[in-house]
Design a protein around this motif. Structure first.
Motif, PDB file in Angstrom:
ATOM      1  N   ALA A  62       0.829  -1.209   0.000  1.00 11.87           N
ATOM      2  CA  ALA A  62       0.000   0.000   0.000  1.00 11.87           C
ATOM      3  C   ALA A  62       0.862   1.257   0.000  1.00 11.87           C
ATOM      4  CB  ALA A  62      -0.929   0.000   1.215  1.00 11.87           C
ATOM      5  N   ASP A  63       1.979   1.213   0.720  1.00 11.76           N
ATOM      6  CA  ASP A  63       2.845   2.394   0.789  1.00 11.76           C
ATOM      7  C   ASP A  63       3.610   2.594  -0.512  1.00 11.76           C
ATOM      8  OD1 ASP A  63       1.955   2.755   3.363  1.00 11.76           O
ATOM      9  OD2 ASP A  63       3.589   1.602   4.239  1.00 11.76           O
ATOM     10  N   ARG A  64       4.036   1.510  -1.139  1.00  9.61           N
ATOM     11  CA  ARG A  64       4.707   1.646  -2.436  1.00  9.61           C
ATOM     12  C   ARG A  64       3.727   2.157  -3.488  1.00  9.61           C
ATOM     13  NH1 ARG A  64       6.850  -3.501  -0.705  1.00  9.61           N
ATOM     14  NH2 ARG A  64       5.519  -4.582  -2.218  1.00  9.61           N
ATOM     15  N   ALA A  65       2.468   1.710  -3.387  1.00  6.01           N
ATOM     16  CA  ALA A  65       1.444   2.226  -4.307  1.00  6.01           C
ATOM     17  C   ALA A  65       1.209   3.710  -4.066  1.00  6.01           C
ATOM     18  CB  ALA A  65       0.141   1.442  -4.136  1.00  6.01           C
ATOM     19  N   MET A  66       1.266   4.118  -2.798  1.00  3.12           N
ATOM     20  CA  MET A  66       1.101   5.533  -2.467  1.00  3.12           C
ATOM     21  C   MET A  66       2.212   6.365  -3.087  1.00  3.12           C
ATOM     22  SD  MET A  66       2.677   7.870  -0.136  1.00  3.12           S
ATOM     23  CE  MET A  66       3.213   6.924   1.289  1.00  3.12           C
ATOM     24  N   VAL A  67       3.445   5.875  -3.021  1.00  3.09           N
ATOM     25  CA  VAL A  67       4.570   6.598  -3.616  1.00  3.09           C
ATOM     26  C   VAL A  67       4.371   6.715  -5.124  1.00  3.09           C
ATOM     27  CG1 VAL A  67       7.050   6.511  -4.081  1.00  3.09           C
ATOM     28  CG2 VAL A  67       6.185   5.937  -1.798  1.00  3.09           C
ATOM     29  N   ARG A  68       4.010   5.615  -5.767  1.00  7.49           N
ATOM     30  CA  ARG A  68       3.794   5.630  -7.224  1.00  7.49           C
ATOM     31  C   ARG A  68       2.681   6.617  -7.583  1.00  7.49           C
ATOM     32  NH1 ARG A  68       4.772   1.880 -11.466  1.00  7.49           N
ATOM     33  NH2 ARG A  68       5.574   0.357  -9.963  1.00  7.49           N
ATOM     34  N   GLU A  69       1.620   6.652  -6.769  1.00  5.56           N
ATOM     35  CA  GLU A  69       0.500   7.555  -7.024  1.00  5.56           C
ATOM     36  C   GLU A  69       0.944   9.007  -6.933  1.00  5.56           C
ATOM     37  OE1 GLU A  69      -3.178   8.937  -7.936  1.00  5.56           O
ATOM     38  OE2 GLU A  69      -2.600   6.811  -7.927  1.00  5.56           O
ATOM     39  N   ARG A  70       1.761   9.332  -5.942  1.00  2.00           N
ATOM     40  CA  ARG A  70       2.213  10.713  -5.765  1.00  2.00           C
ATOM     41  C   ARG A  70       3.177  11.138  -6.862  1.00  2.00           C
ATOM     42  NH1 ARG A  70       1.053  13.010  -0.802  1.00  2.00           N
ATOM     43  NH2 ARG A  70      -0.136  11.612   0.546  1.00  2.00           N
ATOM     44  N   LEU A  71       3.763  10.176  -7.534  1.00  2.00           N
ATOM     45  CA  LEU A  71       4.692  10.482  -8.612  1.00  2.00           C
ATOM     46  C   LEU A  71       4.062  10.234  -9.986  1.00  2.00           C
ATOM     47  CD1 LEU A  71       7.838   8.908  -6.937  1.00  2.00           C
ATOM     48  CD2 LEU A  71       7.466  11.336  -7.358  1.00  2.00           C
ATOM     49  N   GLU A  72       2.727  10.284 -10.014  1.00  2.00           N
ATOM     50  CA  GLU A  72       2.016  10.060 -11.276  1.00  2.00           C
ATOM     51  C   GLU A  72       2.489  11.051 -12.337  1.00  2.00           C
ATOM     52  OE1 GLU A  72      -2.582   9.539 -12.887  1.00  2.00           O
ATOM     53  OE2 GLU A  72      -2.188  10.462 -10.941  1.00  2.00           O
ATOM     54  N   GLY A  73       2.726  10.554 -13.545  1.00  2.00           N
ATOM     55  CA  GLY A  73       3.246  11.385 -14.623  1.00  2.00           C
ATOM     56  C   GLY A  73       4.754  11.400 -14.689  1.00  2.00           C
ATOM     57  N   THR A  74       5.383  10.727 -13.732  1.00  2.00           N
ATOM     58  CA  THR A  74       6.843  10.648 -13.685  1.00  2.00           C
ATOM     59  C   THR A  74       7.283   9.228 -14.028  1.00  2.00           C
ATOM     60  OG1 THR A  74       7.025  12.345 -11.977  1.00  2.00           O
ATOM     61  CG2 THR A  74       8.844  10.792 -12.152  1.00  2.00           C
ATOM     62  N   PRO A  75       8.297   9.038 -14.891  1.00  2.00           N
ATOM     63  CA  PRO A  75       8.823   7.682 -15.101  1.00  2.00           C
ATOM     64  C   PRO A  75       9.222   7.072 -13.762  1.00  2.00           C
ATOM     65  CG  PRO A  75       9.734   9.197 -16.724  1.00  2.00           C
ATOM     66  CD  PRO A  75       8.977  10.040 -15.730  1.00  2.00           C
ATOM     67  N   PHE A  76       8.604   5.945 -13.412  1.00  6.64           N
ATOM     68  CA  PHE A  76       8.804   5.325 -12.104  1.00  6.64           C
ATOM     69  C   PHE A  76       9.069   3.844 -12.306  1.00  6.64           C
ATOM     70  CE2 PHE A  76       7.414   3.110  -8.304  1.00  6.64           C
ATOM     71  CZ  PHE A  76       7.851   3.915  -7.267  1.00  6.64           C
ATOM     72  N   LEU A  77      10.198   3.380 -11.802  1.00  6.20           N
ATOM     73  CA  LEU A  77      10.569   1.971 -11.916  1.00  6.20           C
ATOM     74  C   LEU A  77      10.694   1.374 -10.524  1.00  6.20           C
ATOM     75  CD1 LEU A  77      13.347   2.172 -14.678  1.00  6.20           C
ATOM     76  CD2 LEU A  77      10.907   1.715 -14.969  1.00  6.20           C
ATOM     77  N   GLU A  78       9.938   0.300 -10.285  1.00  8.93           N
ATOM     78  CA  GLU A  78      10.036  -0.411  -9.011  1.00  8.93           C
ATOM     79  C   GLU A  78      11.016  -1.568  -9.193  1.00  8.93           C
ATOM     80  OE1 GLU A  78       6.864  -1.705  -5.670  1.00  8.93           O
ATOM     81  OE2 GLU A  78       6.648  -2.778  -7.566  1.00  8.93           O
ATOM     82  N   LEU A  79      12.112  -1.527  -8.446  1.00 12.24           N
ATOM     83  CA  LEU A  79      13.183  -2.522  -8.555  1.00 12.24           C
ATOM     84  C   LEU A  79      13.224  -3.337  -7.274  1.00 12.24           C
ATOM     85  CD1 LEU A  79      15.853  -0.055 -10.002  1.00 12.24           C
ATOM     86  CD2 LEU A  79      14.207  -1.471 -11.270  1.00 12.24           C
ATOM     87  N   PHE A  80      12.871  -4.607  -7.382  1.00 18.03           N
ATOM     88  CA  PHE A  80      12.810  -5.483  -6.220  1.00 18.03           C
ATOM     89  C   PHE A  80      14.137  -6.213  -6.058  1.00 18.03           C
ATOM     90  CE2 PHE A  80      11.087  -9.782  -4.622  1.00 18.03           C
ATOM     91  CZ  PHE A  80      11.414  -9.469  -3.315  1.00 18.03           C
ATOM     92  N   VAL A  81      14.853  -5.869  -4.998  1.00 18.49           N
ATOM     93  CA  VAL A  81      16.113  -6.534  -4.684  1.00 18.49           C
ATOM     94  C   VAL A  81      15.774  -7.757  -3.843  1.00 18.49           C
ATOM     95  CG1 VAL A  81      18.404  -6.307  -3.679  1.00 18.49           C
ATOM     96  CG2 VAL A  81      17.304  -4.329  -4.766  1.00 18.49           C
ATOM     97  N   ASP A  82      15.852  -8.909  -4.479  1.00 17.95           N
ATOM     98  CA  ASP A  82      15.355 -10.150  -3.879  1.00 17.95           C
ATOM     99  C   ASP A  82      16.497 -10.973  -3.306  1.00 17.95           C
ATOM    100  OD1 ASP A  82      13.728 -12.215  -3.132  1.00 17.95           O
ATOM    101  OD2 ASP A  82      13.417 -13.006  -5.157  1.00 17.95           O
ATOM    102  N   ALA A  83      16.374 -11.321  -2.038  1.00 16.74           N
ATOM    103  CA  ALA A  83      17.327 -12.213  -1.388  1.00 16.74           C
ATOM    104  C   ALA A  83      16.621 -12.895  -0.225  1.00 16.74           C
ATOM    105  CB  ALA A  83      18.546 -11.446  -0.878  1.00 16.74           C
ATOM    106  N   PRO A  84      16.802 -14.204  -0.038  1.00 15.99           N
ATOM    107  CA  PRO A  84      16.165 -14.898   1.080  1.00 15.99           C
ATOM    108  C   PRO A  84      16.591 -14.272   2.407  1.00 15.99           C
ATOM    109  CG  PRO A  84      17.111 -16.453  -0.470  1.00 15.99           C
ATOM    110  CD  PRO A  84      17.612 -15.107  -0.871  1.00 15.99           C
ATOM    111  N   ILE A  85      15.681 -14.295   3.375  1.00 13.51           N
ATOM    112  CA  ILE A  85      15.984 -13.674   4.659  1.00 13.51           C
ATOM    113  C   ILE A  85      17.172 -14.337   5.338  1.00 13.51           C
ATOM    114  CG2 ILE A  85      14.350 -15.116   5.945  1.00 13.51           C
ATOM    115  CD1 ILE A  85      13.793 -12.597   7.678  1.00 13.51           C
ATOM    116  N   GLU A  86      17.377 -15.631   5.053  1.00 13.72           N
ATOM    117  CA  GLU A  86      18.523 -16.309   5.649  1.00 13.72           C
ATOM    118  C   GLU A  86      19.834 -15.676   5.194  1.00 13.72           C
ATOM    119  OE1 GLU A  86      14.973 -18.763   5.472  1.00 13.72           O
ATOM    120  OE2 GLU A  86      16.173 -17.838   3.862  1.00 13.72           O
TER     121      GLU A  86
END
Length: 634
Positions: free
Chosen positions: A546-570
């Motif tokens: 919900a918070d990431r969606a809020m950020v994207r919404e506030r930056l509407e009209g701006t090129p926005f790329l969500e980059l998921f840095v994935d690593a197991p918690i271990e």
């Protein structure tokens, strides 16, 4: 058929479906209270003794009573209203059940609503259309928290007449003292909530004081429940409220003239009357006025109509027509009472979808001004609102919207909040008043704008949002990416979570509410930097969708790329570059993502960066390639 009528029926259906009832309006009654206080039994008994149950239904009721386990062969009157199989088996009310009843004096529509806290939304739905509330109390258990919550909801939703029905009096020996103590405890809260309360001792199971006065309650000299409901006087709706016609749909006549359709919420509309569009103020005259059966000269509240205007006006769904006599408020900031239904708490700074009548808009909860202590009826300070709590909030929309206070006009003063990620309804709201904040502020048009700055820098402004667990490698990859972009002579700025919290957001902690505010501020800073033509790299755990969606919404009209840095918690915990996981395991850090607080993986990120398999430089190269593909970097 009249071409306008034909166009109208294409949207709203046949006239027979909307023909008004010839009988006077029925009294709409709500039954509510804590679970097991006997709401369904009371309603079933009331229907039975008033002769509102057909003979064949009584036969079925006797069979159902045996099937569902009543003792001594007694009739279980609750089964008349608990229609869902799950309700019957669990002996609770889940849905809102409506029943219709008539006596020589009055017609009634009765809503039987749920008592469990998790079904408060259903109770509020039933209450929203009612004029009288029956709040049941189990004489054995006394007043419950849910009793007070339902009283508060009745007050907020405009129900002023309340019956405090103290049920199961037979179980306390019909004690007058017992009844008096319950009423005297409830009365101060009712006064605080501005409720007009009549207390009646009853036994729904036995029928005492439901329809017929009870000999066992000789000390009570008041009316029975049915007598009171027949006699209670409901103030008529304020006829001074002007026209409110929310536009539901737009069509065209055979001549190509725009046809605006909707249902009149309040007031009357006449042919040749001058009307005004609430937002924008455009004026026009009603050239043609059509009801479901054809042209009419005038239409009143509840009438579904279609109109053509002169001059033709550009309206759409959600616009509101009114007359000069009583204009609605127009603002982008307002105060409201909110009944929260969401599983996750409400925090200031979160964005939702507002549905107010036919109007839909993004909306931000800008502040929580307090919540209702349902036992005392007083407002208390709050920074978050949990499920089934009632709060006073400030909300803001991107543009002006038209509304009334709920007290003035329910149709244009009530709204829903929708979670924009899940699509779930998370709150019902009642507008209190418009706020002046921002009403005199206007965006200044600047000569040197973002495009001019981008041309000067020979690059495109954009936001790259790195999200992932602590230790996943977000900051490392973002740093490597910035070095590569710098080598390409691209102007960048890296906003790192820790660095921001050491300065701009030094005053914030790590509660969910503080995390929402942290990201809200970062989004605003990122937007300013993008306007400067920069490529903004943001490295934040940002665990909630919900918070990431809020950020994207506030930056509407701006090129926005969500980059998921994935690593197991271990792996993240094994790296533990800052020693945070170890502290969290020892209980020294609360609300730590991955340990004591959850992380919601992005559903559809622009790029997944698996830092458990690849080095930071290689992952940074992948991001550069994506930026080149998107035309952000060359």
């Amino acid at each position: 058929m009249n071409p306008i009528s034909a166009a109208y029926q294409a949207v709203f259906g046949s006239p027979e479906a909307a023909r008004p009832c010839e009988r006077p309006p029925a009294l709409r009654i709500l039954t509510c209270g804590a679970v097991d206080d006997g709401k369904s039994t009371l309603l079933g008994r009331l229907l039975f003794e008033a002769g509102a149950v057909p003979e064949d239904q009584l036969v079925a009721l006797a069979a159902d009573s045996r099937r569902y386990g009543t003792s001594n062969g007694e009739i279980d009157y609750s089964l008349l209203t608990d229609g869902l199989e799950a309700e019957r088996e669990r002996n609770i009310t889940i849905d809102v059940a409506y029943r219709y009843m008539s006596t020589a004096r009055r017609d009634f529509i009765i809503a039987d609503t749920p008592g469990h806290e998790q079904y408060t939304a259903n109770m509020a739905t039933g209450a929203s259309q009612c004029e009288v509330g029956i709040i049941l109390v189990d004489a054995i258990r006394g007043l419950q928290q849910q009793t007070f919550r339902h009283a508060a909801i009745c007050s907020i939703l405009g129900i002023r007449h309340v019956v405090l029905a103290v049920n199961k009096m037979d179980a306390v020996g019909f004690s007058q003292e017992h009844f008096r103590r319950i009423y005297e405890t409830f009365a101060p809260v009712a006064a605080q909530l501005k409720l007009d309360v009549v207390a009646i001792p009853i036994s729904a199971r036995r029928g005492d004081n439901v329809v017929v006065a009870s000999r066992s309650l000789a000390w009570y000299a008041g009316a029975t429940l049915l007598e009171h409901l027949e006699r209670v006087e409901i103030a008529q709706a304020d006829s001074s409220i002007g026209l409110r016609l929310p536009i539901q749909g737009v069509s065209r006549t055979s001549e190509g003239v725009r046809l605006y359709m909707g249902t009149i919420a309040t007031g009357t509309l006449s042919l040749r009357e001058r009307v005004r569009v609430a937002v924008g103020g455009a004026e026009a005259v009603v050239e043609r006025l059509v009801g479901v059966e054809g042209p009419v000269d005038q239409a009143g509240p509840g009438a579904a109509v279609a109109v053509t205007l002169t001059p033709e006006t550009d309206l759409g769904r959600g616009d509101l027509l009114h007359t000069d006599a009583d204009a609605p408020a127009c603002s982008n900031h307002f105060s409201a009472q909110v009944i929260w239904f969401g599983e996750r708490p409400l925090f200031a700074g979160r964005d939702y979808e507002l549905r107010l009548g036919t109007y839909t808009s993004p909306v931000t909860v800008t502040a929580i001004r307090g919540k209702l202590d349902i036992v005392s009826g007083l407002r208390v300070a709050a920074t978050e609102v949990t499920r089934d709590e009632i709060a006073i909030c400030h909300l803001a929309t991107p543009g002006l919207i038209a509304f009334d206070s709920y007290e003035h006009c329910r149709a244009t003063g009530s709204f829903l909040l929708i979670d924009r990620v899940t699509g779930e309804t998370v709150a019902a709201g009642m507008v209190r008043n418009a706020l002046d904040r921002g009403s005199n502020l206007f965006a200044q048009k600047l000569t040197v704008d973002r495009r001019a700055r981008e041309e000067l820098l020979d690059q495109k402004g954009a936001v790259l949002w790195f999200t992932g667990l602590s230790g996943a490698g977000k900051s490392t990859i973002a740093d490597a990416l910035e070095r590569k972009l710098h080598a390409r002579r691209k102007l960048t700025i890296l906003l790192d979570g820790d660095n921001i919290r050491l300065g701009l957001n030094r005053d914030l902690g790590f509660t969910e509410g503080d995390r929402v505010e942290n990201l809200r501020r970062v989004a605003e800073v990122a937007r300013l930097m993008v306007d400067a033509g920069l490529i903004v790299l943001c490295s934040f755990i940002s665990p909630f969708a919900a918070d990431r969606a809020m950020v994207r919404e506030r930056l509407e009209g701006t090129p926005f790329l969500e980059l998921f840095v994935d690593a197991p918690i271990e792996i993240c915990e094994h790296r533990d570059p800052k020693g945070l996981y170890a502290k969290a395991r020892r209980g020294e850090i609360r609300n730590f993502t991955g340990i004591s607080s959850s992380y919601e993986r992005p559903a559809a990120p622009d790029l997944v960066l698996d830092s458990s398999r690849y080095e930071a430089d290689e992952l940074a190269d992948r991001v550069v390639r994506l930026l080149v593909e998107r035309g952000i970097a060359t």
